[in-house]
Structure formats: C-alpha cells, structure tokens
Design an enzyme around this catalytic site. Structure first.
Site, short mmCIF file in Angstrom:
data_model
loop_
_atom_site.label_atom_id
_atom_site.label_comp_id
_atom_site.label_asym_id
_atom_site.label_seq_id
_atom_site.Cartn_x
_atom_site.Cartn_y
_atom_site.Cartn_z
N HIS A 199 0.81 -1.23 0.00
CA HIS A 199 0.00 0.00 0.00
C HIS A 199 0.84 1.28 0.00
CE1 HIS A 199 0.14 0.12 4.42
NE2 HIS A 199 -0.71 -0.86 4.57
N ASP B 80 -3.72 -8.55 4.17
CA ASP B 80 -2.48 -9.33 4.14
C ASP B 80 -2.50 -10.45 5.18
OD1 ASP B 80 -2.34 -7.06 5.89
OD2 ASP B 80 -0.20 -7.39 6.17
N GLU C 189 -6.67 -6.88 8.32
CA GLU C 189 -6.16 -6.31 7.08
C GLU C 189 -5.91 -7.47 6.10
OE1 GLU C 189 -2.97 -3.44 7.49
OE2 GLU C 189 -3.24 -2.79 5.41
N TYR D 267 9.70 -0.29 8.74
CA TYR D 267 8.34 -0.78 8.97
C TYR D 267 7.62 0.10 9.99
CZ TYR D 267 4.74 -4.25 10.25
OH TYR D 267 3.57 -4.89 10.52
N HIS E 174 -2.29 -2.55 14.01
CA HIS E 174 -2.18 -1.32 13.28
C HIS E 174 -3.52 -0.75 12.87
CE1 HIS E 174 -1.84 -1.06 8.63
NE2 HIS E 174 -1.57 0.15 9.00
N HIS F 237 5.06 -10.35 10.28
CA HIS F 237 5.92 -10.11 9.10
C HIS F 237 7.39 -10.23 9.52
CE1 HIS F 237 2.54 -8.49 6.78
NE2 HIS F 237 2.25 -7.70 7.79
N ASP G 184 0.99 -7.32 13.66
CA ASP G 184 1.83 -6.33 12.96
C ASP G 184 2.96 -5.74 13.81
OD1 ASP G 184 0.78 -6.35 10.39
OD2 ASP G 184 -0.71 -4.83 10.82
N HIS H 131 -6.02 -9.84 13.36
CA HIS H 131 -6.11 -8.59 12.58
C HIS H 131 -6.72 -8.91 11.22
CE1 HIS H 131 -5.10 -4.80 10.85
NE2 HIS H 131 -3.90 -5.07 10.42
FE1 FEO Z 1 -2.04 -4.16 9.26
FE2 FEO Z 1 0.22 -6.65 8.21
O1 FEO Z 1 -1.37 -5.63 8.24
#
Ligand code: FEO
Length: 402
Positions: free
Chosen positions: A24, A82, A80, A195, A148, A228, A167, A78
């Site tokens: 993004h 991803d 989102e 990040y 996040h 991640h 995240d 979460h």
């Molecule tokens: Fe807020 Fe890794 O997504």
C-alpha cells in the site's frame, strides 16, 4: 516442505512473499512474509492467516506440522487483507470448531467477506484478559487498537512465554530463515525501523500504552513472533526490539538531519547541497532524499531516524512540485512528532510553493525554521544563507534530547 519450530510445539506456518515491492504505497524492497503460528497441544490452534494467493502454502505447512489432526481453533488477530485474505479458504479447508477475534474484527470480517458467509463461522468475540486453554498452554488475548488497525489484538501463549503480536515488531523482509539471530541483525533492524516509520509512526501514544500494559499484565516474554519478517528469540534481540519501540514511540531520534527535496532545473538541488554542507559543518549527520529517484517510504524512514527534516520544492504552476506534494500528503498521515522542520525552494516569477510547504508542516505542530525561497538560481549570498540554515538546524539538533 521445511518445518520451522518456534519452541514448545509452536510452529511457524506462514508464507514467504519474495516478490511484493509495493505494500500500500510502501516500497518493500526486500519482499515480506505473512507469518502464522500453529500452537499444538491437546487442542490445536492456528494464530493468524495470510494474504489471498498464499493460503495453499499455509495449508501445506499446517498439515506438515500437525498431520491430519483437526485444527480446533483459529485466532484472527487482525483483519487487514495481508492477514485475512486467505481466511475464507482456510476456514473452508480446516473447518475450525471456533474462531476467536475482537469485536471490531468481527464487524470488519463481515464487511470484507460478506455477512452471510461470516455468520456461518462460529466466531467468538474476545477482549483483553480472555483466555482459551489448549492443554499445557493457554492463549491469552490483549486488544491492541491501532497497532495497526482498530481491530488489532495480540495473542500471548501462556506456558511458552511467547507473544504473537501480529503487525507489531514486524519487518517487511523475505528470507528462508525464520529468526532474527539467523540473518544480519543490521538488516533486520533497518527493516524494523522502516516498517515502524511507514506503518506505526502515527500511533506512538497507543504503542506506549501497549508497552505499559504488557508490564502491568506481568507477561514474561522470551519469544516474539510478529506477522511479518523474522522472529525475535534471543534475550538480547527481544530486548533490542522492545527498546527500539520504546524510543520510536516516545518520538526519540538520533542526532541526524534529513533533507527531502525535488528539483526542476537544479536550483532547489543546489540549495539542498548548501544546507547539507551547513549541517555537516556542525558535525551532524545529514541524509538527502531526492523524491524523483527515492521512494517516499524511504523518506519516512529517514524522518523517523532524524531529529529534523527540511523539505525543498520548486514552484510549478503556482504549486508545490508533484512529488513533494505526494510526499507531504504521506507525511501528514504519519504525523511525526518532536521534530524540527522547515521549508525551502526556488521559483521563477510567482512563487508560493515554499509558503504552502511551510504551512503544511506548521499544521503538524513541529518546531519550524524560517523558510527560504529564491528566484531562478540561488546567488552566492542565498547559498550562504542556506549553509547558515543548515548550521542552525545542526546546532538545534545537538541541543535536543535524543
Ligand atoms: Fe495491518 Fe500486516 O497488516
């Protein structure tokens, strides 16, 4: 398929995305991973999902770690995409008895994947302190709003001293290694900083609260498995990332200055070099980012790691230069705090861009330097003024607390 044991029958069952370069709007030059963890006990729990298109990889890893045993529970920390993009596919294949998520996550899942489909899942809303026993280990949930997104939460594995914070504490770093101590720690910390700058910079207050809450809950943390990048497991690495988050969220930065600029006919560029020389004359490190050749996510990273940043722009059609305009939109969203800022640049006849940049930065509540605007090409006297601007920024940066 290679199996990766975190510890105490907790397995990494994520997916590696070697090729993503745009997250993004954030240039992920080293790719990323979508981490998920399988906690195997009397009950088996999968914590987190992954991006659509990677579900088959995650499913194969789950089956490689627990064979044909049922996956009893799914935790969605979460929503989102991803992390949740492959959730419908994983629910279909794994058929978990129960799914745990926050109230906001449930609402968002319905909006993303359809209320009718989500109504068919046995979703149980959990809040901070709620626990789900698995046998020798227990999952404990901690809501972490805005780390996040509003729905975000952490899962702590009691009995294994392991925090799975989605995240938080992550890095966009694709590697065949799973642990921070198996790769170059300088690269890991650089990616963790980048990040934080691009994903978490606006949420320093919430991160401070979260760090305090971890202390209040008395959680013993020996391993941190983010969603991640690589996992933190050596005591010195766990301490290193927690300490970095303390500093970043308290808006602390090293004694550095970043100049972010673009140029049409090298006038703003010459001003930039003069300011950089002034900063260097004060013995302060200076980073220079030209927006037409460097991504704005790198500029954000350098701002996180600097006590001051100045923005240089030419005037184009009575307006801010487009690359600088896009950068300003981005940095306004990231809301840097406790920084010195300033605007400078060149124009031909009407000018105006420097004033606009100055006003935008002033709106962020930053300590502002007086702006400098020159016409056509800076004169020697104007370049001297730029050197002096750099020197003054350098002096102020040295006087700030780190
Ligand atoms: Fe807020 Fe890794 O997504």
């Amino acid at each position: 398929m290679e199996r990766y044991l975190l510890r105490d029958d907790i397995w990494w069952v994520g997916a590696i995305d070697w090729n993503t370069r745009d997250f993004h709007g954030y240039d992920t030059v080293r790719g990323t991973t979508y981490n998920a963890y399988l906690v195997v006990d009397d009950k088996v729990a999968l914590v987190d999902g992954c991006r659509e298109g990677f579900g088959h990889e995650m499913y194969a890893r789950v089956r490689g770690c627990c064979g044909l045993r049922p996956v009893d529970y799914l935790v969605i920390n979460h929503v989102e995409p991803d992390h949740s993009g492959a959730i419908p596919e994983l629910v279909e294949k794994l058929k978990p008895e129960r799914i745990f998520c926050s109230k906001r996550a449930k609402d968002a899942l319905s909006l993303y994947y359809g209320a009718e489909r989500v109504a068919g899942w046995d979703l149980q809303i959990v809040a901070t302190g709620d626990e789900v026993p698995l046998g020798n280990k227990t999952l404990q949930f901690i809501e972490a709003p805005m780390l996040h997104w509003p729905d975000s939460m952490f899962t702590y594995v009691k009995g294994a001293k392991t925090l799975l914070p989605n995240d938080a504490f992550g890095q966009h770093l694709a590697t065949s290694k799973r642990f921070a101590d198996e790769v170059d720690i300088n690269i890991v910390m650089e990616e963790a900083s980048k990040y934080y700058a691009n994903i978490l910079m606006p949420f320093g207050g919430q991160i401070q609260k979260m760090l305090a809450q971890i202390g209040e809950l008395g959680l013993e943390i020996e391993t941190i498995g983010p969603s991640h990048g690589v996992i933190w497991r050596r005591p010195e690495d766990v301490a290193r990332i927690l300490e970095a988050y303390q500093g970043w969220s308290a808006h602390k930065a090293p004694e550095r200055v970043t100049l972010v600029f673009d140029t049409m006919w090298h006038s703003t560029e010459r001003m930039t070099m003069a300011i950089a020389d002034g900063v260097a004359q004060e013995g302060v490190e200076c980073q220079v980012i030209k927006l037409s050749v460097s991504p704005r996510s790198e500029a954000a990273h350098q701002i996180l790691e600097s006590r001051a940043f100045l923005v240089g722009t030419p005037t184009l059609n009575n307006n801010v230069f487009p690359t600088v305009g896009a950068f300003l939109t981005y940095v306004k969203g990231l809301r840097p705090k406790n920084r010195i800022a300033g605007a400078y640049g060149s124009c031909g006849w009407a000018g105006g861009a420097v004033k606009q940049v100055d006003a935008e930065l002033r709106d962020l509540g930053l300590e502002m330097m007086d702006p400098i605007e020159v016409r056509y090409m800076p004169t020697d006297a104007e370049l001297d003024a730029c050197v002096e601007l750099g020197r003054e920024v350098g002096r102020r940066v040295k006087a700030m607390e780190g």
